[in-house]
Write a protein that holds these residues in place. Structure first.
Motif, PDB file in Angstrom:
ATOM      1  N   ARG A 338     -32.979  40.958  47.094  1.00  0.00           N
ATOM      2  CA  ARG A 338     -31.873  40.982  46.133  1.00  0.00           C
ATOM      3  C   ARG A 338     -31.697  39.621  45.460  1.00  0.00           C
ATOM      4  O   ARG A 338     -30.625  39.028  45.433  1.00  0.00           O
ATOM      5  N   VAL A 339     -32.799  39.141  44.902  1.00  0.00           N
ATOM      6  CA  VAL A 339     -32.762  37.913  44.103  1.00  0.00           C
ATOM      7  C   VAL A 339     -32.454  38.321  42.666  1.00  0.00           C
ATOM      8  O   VAL A 339     -33.321  38.830  41.960  1.00  0.00           O
ATOM      9  N   VAL A 340     -31.233  38.120  42.248  1.00  0.00           N
ATOM     10  CA  VAL A 340     -30.840  38.536  40.906  1.00  0.00           C
ATOM     11  C   VAL A 340     -30.183  37.364  40.175  1.00  0.00           C
ATOM     12  O   VAL A 340     -29.384  36.623  40.755  1.00  0.00           O
ATOM     13  N   PRO A 341     -30.528  37.168  38.919  1.00  0.00           N
ATOM     14  CA  PRO A 341     -29.952  36.051  38.169  1.00  0.00           C
ATOM     15  C   PRO A 341     -28.480  36.274  37.857  1.00  0.00           C
ATOM     16  O   PRO A 341     -27.989  37.407  37.870  1.00  0.00           O
ATOM     17  N   TRP A 342     -27.796  35.188  37.567  1.00  0.00           N
ATOM     18  CA  TRP A 342     -26.415  35.267  37.102  1.00  0.00           C
ATOM     19  C   TRP A 342     -26.461  35.565  35.603  1.00  0.00           C
ATOM     20  O   TRP A 342     -26.982  34.768  34.825  1.00  0.00           O
ATOM     21  N   ILE A 343     -25.927  36.699  35.223  1.00  0.00           N
ATOM     22  CA  ILE A 343     -26.064  37.137  33.833  1.00  0.00           C
ATOM     23  C   ILE A 343     -24.712  37.424  33.199  1.00  0.00           C
ATOM     24  O   ILE A 343     -23.725  37.689  33.883  1.00  0.00           O
ATOM     25  N   GLN A 344     -24.704  37.354  31.885  1.00  0.00           N
ATOM     26  CA  GLN A 344     -23.587  37.808  31.071  1.00  0.00           C
ATOM     27  C   GLN A 344     -24.166  38.740  30.020  1.00  0.00           C
ATOM     28  O   GLN A 344     -25.068  38.364  29.262  1.00  0.00           O
ATOM     29  N   LYS A 345     -23.659  39.955  29.976  1.00  0.00           N
ATOM     30  CA  LYS A 345     -24.175  40.950  29.044  1.00  0.00           C
ATOM     31  C   LYS A 345     -23.535  40.768  27.665  1.00  0.00           C
ATOM     32  O   LYS A 345     -22.339  40.531  27.559  1.00  0.00           O
ATOM     33  N   ARG A 346     -24.373  40.893  26.646  1.00  0.00           N
ATOM     34  CA  ARG A 346     -23.910  40.820  25.265  1.00  0.00           C
ATOM     35  C   ARG A 346     -24.526  41.971  24.497  1.00  0.00           C
ATOM     36  O   ARG A 346     -25.682  42.351  24.732  1.00  0.00           O
ATOM     37  N   ALA A 347     -23.776  42.540  23.567  1.00  0.00           N
ATOM     38  CA  ALA A 347     -24.322  43.594  22.722  1.00  0.00           C
ATOM     39  C   ALA A 347     -25.414  43.016  21.828  1.00  0.00           C
ATOM     40  O   ALA A 347     -25.298  41.888  21.332  1.00  0.00           O
ATOM     41  N   MET A 348     -26.485  43.776  21.618  1.00  0.00           N
ATOM     42  CA  MET A 348     -27.582  43.308  20.773  1.00  0.00           C
ATOM     43  C   MET A 348     -27.081  42.916  19.382  1.00  0.00           C
ATOM     44  O   MET A 348     -27.579  41.964  18.783  1.00  0.00           O
ATOM     45  N   ARG A 349     -26.083  43.628  18.892  1.00  0.00           N
ATOM     46  CA  ARG A 349     -25.568  43.321  17.558  1.00  0.00           C
ATOM     47  C   ARG A 349     -24.867  41.958  17.511  1.00  0.00           C
ATOM     48  O   ARG A 349     -24.608  41.422  16.437  1.00  0.00           O
ATOM     49  N   GLU A 350     -24.559  41.383  18.673  1.00  0.00           N
ATOM     50  CA  GLU A 350     -23.928  40.065  18.740  1.00  0.00           C
ATOM     51  C   GLU A 350     -24.956  38.950  18.941  1.00  0.00           C
ATOM     52  O   GLU A 350     -24.615  37.848  19.372  1.00  0.00           O
ATOM     53  N   VAL A 351     -26.201  39.217  18.592  1.00  0.00           N
ATOM     54  CA  VAL A 351     -27.275  38.291  18.913  1.00  0.00           C
ATOM     55  C   VAL A 351     -27.060  36.919  18.286  1.00  0.00           C
ATOM     56  O   VAL A 351     -27.329  35.885  18.921  1.00  0.00           O
ATOM     57  N   ASN A 352     -26.578  36.849  17.057  1.00  0.00           N
ATOM     58  CA  ASN A 352     -26.387  35.541  16.426  1.00  0.00           C
ATOM     59  C   ASN A 352     -25.325  34.716  17.152  1.00  0.00           C
ATOM     60  O   ASN A 352     -25.501  33.509  17.377  1.00  0.00           O
ATOM     61  N   GLU A 353     -24.242  35.357  17.535  1.00  0.00           N
ATOM     62  CA  GLU A 353     -23.196  34.658  18.285  1.00  0.00           C
ATOM     63  C   GLU A 353     -23.716  34.225  19.654  1.00  0.00           C
ATOM     64  O   GLU A 353     -23.425  33.111  20.127  1.00  0.00           O
ATOM     65  N   ALA A 354     -24.491  35.099  20.291  1.00  0.00           N
ATOM     66  CA  ALA A 354     -25.027  34.776  21.619  1.00  0.00           C
ATOM     67  C   ALA A 354     -26.001  33.597  21.547  1.00  0.00           C
ATOM     68  O   ALA A 354     -25.997  32.723  22.418  1.00  0.00           O
ATOM     69  N   LEU A 355     -26.829  33.553  20.510  1.00  0.00           N
ATOM     70  CA  LEU A 355     -27.747  32.427  20.356  1.00  0.00           C
ATOM     71  C   LEU A 355     -26.980  31.121  20.136  1.00  0.00           C
ATOM     72  O   LEU A 355     -27.361  30.070  20.658  1.00  0.00           O
ATOM     73  N   GLY A 356     -25.903  31.198  19.361  1.00  0.00           N
ATOM     74  CA  GLY A 356     -25.075  30.021  19.165  1.00  0.00           C
ATOM     75  C   GLY A 356     -24.448  29.539  20.455  1.00  0.00           C
ATOM     76  O   GLY A 356     -24.431  28.333  20.744  1.00  0.00           O
ATOM     77  N   ASP A 357     -23.954  30.468  21.253  1.00  0.00           N
ATOM     78  CA  ASP A 357     -23.360  30.103  22.542  1.00  0.00           C
ATOM     79  C   ASP A 357     -24.409  29.532  23.488  1.00  0.00           C
ATOM     80  O   ASP A 357     -24.133  28.602  24.255  1.00  0.00           O
ATOM     81  N   MET A 358     -25.610  30.102  23.441  1.00  0.00           N
ATOM     82  CA  MET A 358     -26.704  29.596  24.272  1.00  0.00           C
ATOM     83  C   MET A 358     -27.024  28.151  23.893  1.00  0.00           C
ATOM     84  O   MET A 358     -27.176  27.282  24.755  1.00  0.00           O
ATOM     85  N   HIS A 359     -27.104  27.886  22.606  1.00  0.00           N
ATOM     86  CA  HIS A 359     -27.405  26.542  22.116  1.00  0.00           C
ATOM     87  C   HIS A 359     -26.349  25.534  22.576  1.00  0.00           C
ATOM     88  O   HIS A 359     -26.668  24.374  22.868  1.00  0.00           O
TER      89      HIS A 359
END
Length: 379
Positions: A338-359
């Motif tokens: 049970r090695v699972v990463p810590w994740i936060q799910k984002r809707a694919m349509r929010e990809v630009n916002e998610a990339l900005g948050d990642m940066h």
């Protein structure tokens, strides 16, 4: 819309937002599969590629190489698996079971290699070091100008079955996605350099890659796993949350390199900063210790003195993603332990916002994009 026209979030240059539009995938070949994408992790590579940080990107580009989806089409030459030790040039699927329509599979950062018996890398089961490797996006199949590779920020993916992997039932699709690149990037050097009982391992950088490195090193039974970061802001995550046995904050702990000298057998460095204290990291290694760089900064690494290498016979090396066999072994271990990463799910349509948050460093610690309910219902 033609069956050979896909839809996805396309990057047209280094600064404009991704736009949802159509693109034409590689021609379907007998060795290929086609999947409906349900999830795709966001990797640091996506940011480097998007802004042409390492080299000019091949726009238009569809990012994403931590892909999970459901198989909808299988080529006629996708047959029974060949053993991982085989030197055959057969392009047959190398997973532990034949891929069939309806299967849940994942695709990582590589989608093709030459698979020739006279290729030292492919013949040795190290397809990730093939000189004719095709990356899952921003690359070309067999140097064919009309056969461009496109990634997982889309509704569908097409490519060689050899580099698709069935996902164990114990792992959810969102959990499994970051393992396909980030996970195996950490697992492969841990495996290669003997992480396990009797070994002390340091993980530099507690982020998208580093947190998975701690998880895998613990699952592999290492005696001691030490998180290393500039500050102590992530100490609680590393020690209490991820299970690290120790923590070094290099900008806060006085004489940290001297205090912890010769305590680690292996260091995996995820930091992609050109000003990292590389000589200090090497001081932490024991006699014959190994330092493995997996983070890829856009600028050269810091200079080293010869004595940093000579005094303890340390080895400085690098590691690139992982082989198909590495991915299979990683998925087995992740499912078993049970090695699972810590994740936060984002809707694919929010990809630009998610990339900005990642940066901006807001991810704790991986974002996973999800397509709509109509695709997720197929899982």
């Amino acid at each position: 819309m033609s069956s050979d026209t896909f839809q996805g979030w396309v990057a047209h240059d280094a600064t404009s937002p991704l736009t949802f539009t159509t693109f034409t995938p590689k021609p379907f070949e007998p060795t290929d599969i086609e999947i409906d994408i349900t999830h795709c992790g966001i990797c640091g590579t996506d940011l480097h590629t998007l802004r042409s940080g390492w080299a000019p990107a091949d726009y238009p580009c569809v990012l994403g190489h931590e892909i999970i989806g459901t198989v909808r089409r299988v080529g006629s030459a996708v047959s029974s698996p060949t053993p991982s030790t085989s030197t055959s040039s057969s392009p047959s699927q190398s997973d532990d079971q034949t891929i069939q329509p309806g299967d849940r599979v994942g695709i990582g950062a590589q989608s093709a290699s030459c698979l020739r018996p006279d290729c030292a890398a492919c013949a040795d089961g190290q397809e990730n070091y093939c000189t004719r490797m095709t990356a899952t996006y921003n690359s070309r199949y067999r140097d064919d100008a009309n056969s461009k590779s496109y990634g997982g920020y889309a509704t569908r993916w097409r490519g060689p079955a050899h580099f698709a992997f069935k996902i164990p039932a114990a792992l959810s699709s969102a959990e499994a996605a970051p393992l396909l690149c980030g996970g195996v990037t950490m697992f492969a050097p841990l495996r290669k350099y003997g992480a396990g009982p009797g070994k002390s391992v340091g993980i530099v950088g507690i982020g998208g890659l580093g947190h998975m490195g701690i998880l895998f090193a613990k699952a592999m039974g290492c005696d001691s796993v030490v998180g290393i970061s500039r500050t102590s802001s992530k100490k609680a995550d590393a020690v209490t949350g991820l299970g690290a046995d120790g923590f070094i904050a290099t900008s806060e702990e006085k004489n940290w390199a001297k205090r912890h000298s010769r305590t680690l057998d292996l260091i995996i460095c995820t930091v992609d900063a050109a000003d990292m204290p590389l000589s200090g990291y090497l001081r932490l290694l024991k006699l014959d210790g190994t330092f493995v760089q997996v983070g890829a900064p856009e600028q050269p690494l810091p200079a080293l003195t010869a004595w940093s290498l000579m005094q303890k016979s340390v080895k400085v090396t690098g590691s690139s993603i992982g082989s198909p066999e590495d991915i299979r072994e990683m998925l087995r271990l992740a499912a078993e332990k049970r090695v699972v990463p810590w994740i936060q799910k984002r809707a694919m349509r929010e990809v630009n916002e998610a990339l900005g948050d990642m940066h901006e460093g807001k991810a704790r610690y991986r974002y996973v994009l999800e397509n709509g309910e109509e695709l997720q219902a197929k899982l």
